[in-house]
Every structure is written in structure tokens, then in C-alpha cells.
Design a protein around this motif. Structure first.
Motif, PDB file in Angstrom:
ATOM      1  N   LEU A 173     -20.535 -11.828  -6.254  1.00  0.00           N
ATOM      2  CA  LEU A 173     -21.885 -11.656  -6.782  1.00  0.00           C
ATOM      3  C   LEU A 173     -22.775 -12.847  -6.452  1.00  0.00           C
ATOM      4  CD1 LEU A 173     -21.136 -10.079 -10.284  1.00  0.00           C
ATOM      5  CD2 LEU A 173     -22.078  -8.929  -8.265  1.00  0.00           C
ATOM      6  N   VAL A 174     -22.261 -14.053  -6.658  1.00  0.00           N
ATOM      7  CA  VAL A 174     -23.036 -15.263  -6.376  1.00  0.00           C
ATOM      8  C   VAL A 174     -23.404 -15.333  -4.900  1.00  0.00           C
ATOM      9  CG1 VAL A 174     -22.855 -17.765  -6.168  1.00  0.00           C
ATOM     10  CG2 VAL A 174     -22.228 -16.655  -8.310  1.00  0.00           C
ATOM     11  N   SER A 175     -22.410 -15.131  -4.038  1.00  0.00           N
ATOM     12  CA  SER A 175     -22.647 -15.234  -2.597  1.00  0.00           C
ATOM     13  C   SER A 175     -23.623 -14.174  -2.106  1.00  0.00           C
ATOM     14  CB  SER A 175     -21.317 -15.098  -1.839  1.00  0.00           C
ATOM     15  OG  SER A 175     -20.398 -16.078  -2.241  1.00  0.00           O
ATOM     16  N   SER A 176     -23.438 -12.946  -2.563  1.00  0.00           N
ATOM     17  CA  SER A 176     -24.308 -11.866  -2.098  1.00  0.00           C
ATOM     18  C   SER A 176     -25.749 -12.065  -2.579  1.00  0.00           C
ATOM     19  CB  SER A 176     -23.772 -10.511  -2.560  1.00  0.00           C
ATOM     20  OG  SER A 176     -23.677 -10.447  -3.970  1.00  0.00           O
ATOM     21  N   LEU A 177     -25.933 -12.554  -3.798  1.00  0.00           N
ATOM     22  CA  LEU A 177     -27.285 -12.773  -4.305  1.00  0.00           C
ATOM     23  C   LEU A 177     -28.005 -13.877  -3.527  1.00  0.00           C
ATOM     24  CD1 LEU A 177     -26.729 -12.470  -8.165  1.00  0.00           C
ATOM     25  CD2 LEU A 177     -28.014 -10.900  -6.698  1.00  0.00           C
ATOM     26  N   ILE A 178     -27.297 -14.963  -3.234  1.00  0.00           N
ATOM     27  CA  ILE A 178     -27.920 -16.048  -2.468  1.00  0.00           C
ATOM     28  C   ILE A 178     -28.247 -15.588  -1.053  1.00  0.00           C
ATOM     29  CG2 ILE A 178     -27.604 -18.355  -1.514  1.00  0.00           C
ATOM     30  CD1 ILE A 178     -28.041 -18.304  -4.527  1.00  0.00           C
ATOM     31  N   LEU A 179     -27.301 -14.934  -0.397  1.00  0.00           N
ATOM     32  CA  LEU A 179     -27.529 -14.460   0.973  1.00  0.00           C
ATOM     33  C   LEU A 179     -28.620 -13.389   1.007  1.00  0.00           C
ATOM     34  CD1 LEU A 179     -23.834 -14.282   2.235  1.00  0.00           C
ATOM     35  CD2 LEU A 179     -25.587 -15.907   2.958  1.00  0.00           C
ATOM     36  N   LEU A 180     -28.645 -12.543  -0.021  1.00  0.00           N
ATOM     37  CA  LEU A 180     -29.666 -11.504  -0.080  1.00  0.00           C
ATOM     38  C   LEU A 180     -31.062 -12.109  -0.170  1.00  0.00           C
ATOM     39  CD1 LEU A 180     -29.877  -8.380  -0.228  1.00  0.00           C
ATOM     40  CD2 LEU A 180     -29.878  -8.605  -2.722  1.00  0.00           C
ATOM     41  N   SER A 181     -31.177 -13.215  -0.904  1.00  0.00           N
ATOM     42  CA  SER A 181     -32.478 -13.862  -1.057  1.00  0.00           C
ATOM     43  C   SER A 181     -32.927 -14.563   0.216  1.00  0.00           C
ATOM     44  CB  SER A 181     -32.433 -14.872  -2.207  1.00  0.00           C
ATOM     45  OG  SER A 181     -31.630 -15.991  -1.867  1.00  0.00           O
ATOM     46  N   GLY A 184     -31.762 -11.235   3.494  1.00  0.00           N
ATOM     47  CA  GLY A 184     -32.122  -9.859   3.207  1.00  0.00           C
ATOM     48  C   GLY A 184     -30.933  -8.917   3.126  1.00  0.00           C
ATOM     49  N   ASN A 185     -31.252  -7.634   2.956  1.00  0.00           N
ATOM     50  CA  ASN A 185     -30.242  -6.593   2.802  1.00  0.00           C
ATOM     51  C   ASN A 185     -29.750  -6.132   4.172  1.00  0.00           C
ATOM     52  OD1 ASN A 185     -28.590  -4.568   1.853  1.00  0.00           O
ATOM     53  ND2 ASN A 185     -30.264  -3.164   1.365  1.00  0.00           N
ATOM     54  N   VAL A 186     -28.906  -6.970   4.789  1.00  0.00           N
ATOM     55  CA  VAL A 186     -28.302  -6.647   6.079  1.00  0.00           C
ATOM     56  C   VAL A 186     -26.787  -6.596   5.890  1.00  0.00           C
ATOM     57  CG1 VAL A 186     -30.181  -7.647   7.433  1.00  0.00           C
ATOM     58  CG2 VAL A 186     -28.273  -9.096   6.714  1.00  0.00           C
ATOM     59  N   TRP A 187     -26.092  -5.976   6.834  1.00  0.00           N
ATOM     60  CA  TRP A 187     -24.654  -5.785   6.662  1.00  0.00           C
ATOM     61  C   TRP A 187     -23.903  -7.108   6.615  1.00  0.00           C
ATOM     62  CZ3 TRP A 187     -21.124  -7.414  10.321  1.00  0.00           C
ATOM     63  CH2 TRP A 187     -21.633  -7.742  11.593  1.00  0.00           C
ATOM     64  N   GLN A 188     -24.439  -8.141   7.309  1.00  0.00           N
ATOM     65  CA  GLN A 188     -23.775  -9.447   7.280  1.00  0.00           C
ATOM     66  C   GLN A 188     -23.699 -10.028   5.862  1.00  0.00           C
ATOM     67  OE1 GLN A 188     -26.146  -8.562   9.447  1.00  0.00           O
ATOM     68  NE2 GLN A 188     -25.829  -9.447  11.481  1.00  0.00           N
ATOM     69  N   THR A 189     -24.731  -9.770   5.067  1.00  0.00           N
ATOM     70  CA  THR A 189     -24.762 -10.289   3.701  1.00  0.00           C
ATOM     71  C   THR A 189     -23.534  -9.844   2.918  1.00  0.00           C
ATOM     72  OG1 THR A 189     -27.168 -10.445   3.554  1.00  0.00           O
ATOM     73  CG2 THR A 189     -25.980 -10.134   1.488  1.00  0.00           C
ATOM     74  N   LEU A 191     -20.675  -8.428   4.064  1.00  0.00           N
ATOM     75  CA  LEU A 191     -19.408  -8.794   4.688  1.00  0.00           C
ATOM     76  C   LEU A 191     -19.074 -10.261   4.427  1.00  0.00           C
ATOM     77  CD1 LEU A 191     -17.028  -8.007   6.476  1.00  0.00           C
ATOM     78  CD2 LEU A 191     -18.392  -8.623   8.475  1.00  0.00           C
ATOM     79  N   ILE A 192     -20.057 -11.123   4.592  1.00  0.00           N
ATOM     80  CA  ILE A 192     -19.828 -12.554   4.367  1.00  0.00           C
ATOM     81  C   ILE A 192     -19.495 -12.815   2.902  1.00  0.00           C
ATOM     82  CG2 ILE A 192     -20.921 -14.833   4.375  1.00  0.00           C
ATOM     83  CD1 ILE A 192     -22.554 -13.876   6.808  1.00  0.00           C
ATOM     84  N   ALA A 193     -20.192 -12.156   1.997  1.00  0.00           N
ATOM     85  CA  ALA A 193     -19.909 -12.332   0.572  1.00  0.00           C
ATOM     86  C   ALA A 193     -18.484 -11.908   0.237  1.00  0.00           C
ATOM     87  CB  ALA A 193     -20.906 -11.533  -0.263  1.00  0.00           C
ATOM     88  N   GLY A 194     -18.025 -10.810   0.842  1.00  0.00           N
ATOM     89  CA  GLY A 194     -16.655 -10.370   0.610  1.00  0.00           C
ATOM     90  C   GLY A 194     -15.636 -11.364   1.132  1.00  0.00           C
ATOM     91  N   ALA A 195     -15.887 -11.913   2.322  1.00  0.00           N
ATOM     92  CA  ALA A 195     -14.975 -12.903   2.891  1.00  0.00           C
ATOM     93  C   ALA A 195     -14.917 -14.165   2.032  1.00  0.00           C
ATOM     94  CB  ALA A 195     -15.416 -13.247   4.313  1.00  0.00           C
ATOM     95  N   ILE A 196     -16.071 -14.577   1.536  1.00  0.00           N
ATOM     96  CA  ILE A 196     -16.122 -15.756   0.663  1.00  0.00           C
ATOM     97  C   ILE A 196     -15.341 -15.499  -0.616  1.00  0.00           C
ATOM     98  CG2 ILE A 196     -17.638 -17.182  -0.772  1.00  0.00           C
ATOM     99  CD1 ILE A 196     -19.785 -16.819   1.390  1.00  0.00           C
ATOM    100  N   ALA A 197     -15.506 -14.321  -1.202  1.00  0.00           N
ATOM    101  CA  ALA A 197     -14.823 -13.991  -2.456  1.00  0.00           C
ATOM    102  C   ALA A 197     -13.312 -14.056  -2.292  1.00  0.00           C
ATOM    103  CB  ALA A 197     -15.247 -12.606  -2.935  1.00  0.00           C
ATOM    104  N   LEU A 198     -12.796 -13.474  -1.215  1.00  0.00           N
ATOM    105  CA  LEU A 198     -11.356 -13.486  -0.984  1.00  0.00           C
ATOM    106  C   LEU A 198     -10.838 -14.896  -0.717  1.00  0.00           C
ATOM    107  CD1 LEU A 198     -10.969 -10.293   1.237  1.00  0.00           C
ATOM    108  CD2 LEU A 198     -10.356 -10.555  -1.168  1.00  0.00           C
ATOM    109  N   THR A 199     -11.571 -15.634   0.105  1.00  0.00           N
ATOM    110  CA  THR A 199     -11.148 -16.998   0.437  1.00  0.00           C
ATOM    111  C   THR A 199     -11.200 -17.911  -0.778  1.00  0.00           C
ATOM    112  OG1 THR A 199     -11.968 -16.723   2.702  1.00  0.00           O
ATOM    113  CG2 THR A 199     -11.610 -18.978   1.928  1.00  0.00           C
ATOM    114  N   ALA A 200     -12.288 -17.836  -1.529  1.00  0.00           N
ATOM    115  CA  ALA A 200     -12.429 -18.686  -2.715  1.00  0.00           C
ATOM    116  C   ALA A 200     -11.344 -18.381  -3.746  1.00  0.00           C
ATOM    117  CB  ALA A 200     -13.808 -18.499  -3.334  1.00  0.00           C
ATOM    118  N   THR A 201     -11.012 -17.111  -3.893  1.00  0.00           N
ATOM    119  CA  THR A 201      -9.962 -16.731  -4.847  1.00  0.00           C
ATOM    120  C   THR A 201      -8.616 -17.290  -4.415  1.00  0.00           C
ATOM    121  OG1 THR A 201     -11.156 -14.699  -5.391  1.00  0.00           O
ATOM    122  CG2 THR A 201      -8.827 -14.796  -5.986  1.00  0.00           C
ATOM    123  N   GLY A 202      -8.334 -17.224  -3.114  1.00  0.00           N
ATOM    124  CA  GLY A 202      -7.092 -17.796  -2.609  1.00  0.00           C
ATOM    125  C   GLY A 202      -7.029 -19.303  -2.794  1.00  0.00           C
TER     126      GLY A 202
END
Length: 241
Positions: A173-181, A184-189, A191-202
Motif C-alpha cells: 500500500l505504501v509503495s503503490s501510493l507513493i509511486l501512484l503520486s 501515475g496509474n501505470v502497470w509499473q506502479t 508491479l514495482i509495489a508488489g516486488a517491494i512488498a515481497l522483498t521487504a517481507t523477506g
């Protein structure tokens, strides 16, 4: 060369910025100390009030466009205070959970590192790294402690699946909101947020000595930057390779 007149004109703006930040940090620390002294909250919850409250100051700094040198200087000062508090307990609410950890020190260091690397040109990556640690780790600890029923061990460190899931959701949520701001609402936003979430959790799962307070924010920021640079603007170009 900056004239004395222009310096005098800009100085009040900087002092106003610093005053706003100081007021916010003062409120957070006073609240934490009040909770710690009153015993209304558990020690870990008090620490997370400081953890989340101080971390959110990066949003104020970004909004106010505070110079990088201010953030770096604050990081150095706070790092020194946390080390001293680790030894002589200057701020009991920082080290009141009955365990020795350098997590707060690493937290302060990571803020200084990210500001030094990203603040001048691409501050959003510093903000992502710090807020992933602020909200992800902060909420994961609280949820895991109160509602963590399903435990697992990684390298001798006990965690809960409930806490790790909270870490992943909050980081996303944090990553996607910052990237969205920013982009914008692009597919990279997404995908990158998902990758960050998985990596940060690990990275958070390995938190011995509080090292996750350094690896999570720095790792999340670097990953966000690297993927933003590597992923093409055209999705069809990516799929064709």
C-alpha cells in the motif's frame, strides 16, 4: 555566490520548516513518554508509536522540500542519541522491551543513507524505503504480537504469518501510493509495489539485532529505483523479449 540579502530572505522559510518538523517530533516523543510512564500501553507498542510517528516525518520533509543536509544532520544526531540511550537509557521508551537491539540506531542510519543517495534528484525512493519500514515493520510487530497465532522460525528468529502478511500488505500500500503520486496509474506502479512488498517481507523476517531496520528501507528503495529504471514504458516491448 549567495548574497546576504537572499540568505536572509530564505532563512525564515527554512526555520519555519524546521519548526513544523520539530513540533511534530516533539508531539510524538511526548506521547510515547506519556504512554511509557503511565503504563497504559505495552512497551513494544510504545516503541512503535515512536517508530511510526518519527518515520512519517519524511512526508513532511518531502512536502516542505527540506534540504538534504538537514535530514543527514538529523540522522547523525539521532543515531548518536539512540546509541547513547542504548547505553544509559536517555529515552526509556526507546529501549523498554527488555531486549537488546540496535534497531533504532539502524533506523536512524537508514534515513540518513537514503536521504544522501536519493533526496536531491529522486526523493520518492527515499520516501518509499523509509515508509515501508515505518508502516510495514511497525504494524507487523503490533499485529504479530497481539494476534500472531501461527508461528514460524527463520534462522532461529520466531515470526508469525499474521505479522508477515501485515508487513506485505502495508509495504504494498505504501509503495503503490507513493509511486501512484509520482508516476501515475501505470502497470509499473503495481508491479514495482508488489516486488517491494515481497522483498521487504523477506528482509523483515530476518531481524536479528534489529538489522532489518537497515536492510528493509535501503533494500526497498534500491529495488524501487532499479525496477523503475529497468522496466520499459511499453508493456508490449517487455512481453516481446
Amino acid at each position: 555566490m549567495v548574497s546576504s540579502t537572499s540568505w536572509l530572505e530564505s532563512a525564515p522559510a527554512l526555520w519555519l520548516q524546521l519548526l513544523i518538523v520539530a513540533v511534530w517530533l516533539g508531539v510524538v516523543l511526548l506521547l510515547a513518554e506519556a504512554l511509557n510512564r503511565s503504563r497504559w500501553a505495552e512497551p513494544e507498542a510504545v516503541r512503535k508509536v515512536i517508530h511510526i510517528g518519527t518515520g512519517n516525518v519524511i512526508l513532511l520533509a518531502w512536502w516542505l522540500q527540506i534540504p538534504a543536509w538537514v535530514g543527514i544532520a538529523a540522522s547523525i544526531l539521532f543515531s548518536a542519541v539512540t546509541l547513547l540511550s542504548y547505553r544509559v537509557s536517555l529515552l526509556p521508551s526507546l529501549n523498554s522491551v527488555g531486549r537488546k537491539s540496535l534497531g533504532t540506531f539502524f533506523y536512524a542510519v537508514s534515513i540518513g543513507v537514503l536521504i544522501a543517495v536519493f533526496w536531491q534528484q529522486q526523493p520518492q525512493y527515499a520516501v518509499i524505503g523509509i515508509l515501508v519500514m515505518t508502516w510495514g515493520d511497525g504494524l507487523a510487530a503490533l499485529v504479530g504480537q497481539r494476534w500472531g497465532q501461527h508461528r514460524y522460525k527463520l534462522w532461529g528468529i520466531e515470526k508469525s504469518w499474521e505479522g508477515s502478511l501485515t508487513m506485505a500488505i502495508a509495504s504494498y500500500l505504501v509503495s503503490s501510493l507513493i509511486l501512484l503520486s509520482v508516476q501515475g496509474n501505470v502497470w509499473q506502479t503495481w508491479l514495482i509495489a508488489g516486488a517491494i512488498a515481497l522483498t521487504a517481507t523477506g528482509l523483515e523476517a530476518f531481524s536479528k539485532f534489529g538489522i532489518d531496520n537497515l536492510t528493509v528501507p535501503v533494500g526497498s528503495a534500491i529495488l524501487a529505483f532499479a525496477l523503475s529504471q529497468a522496466l520499459p514504458d511499453n508493456l508490449l516491448l517487455l512481453l516481446s523479449h
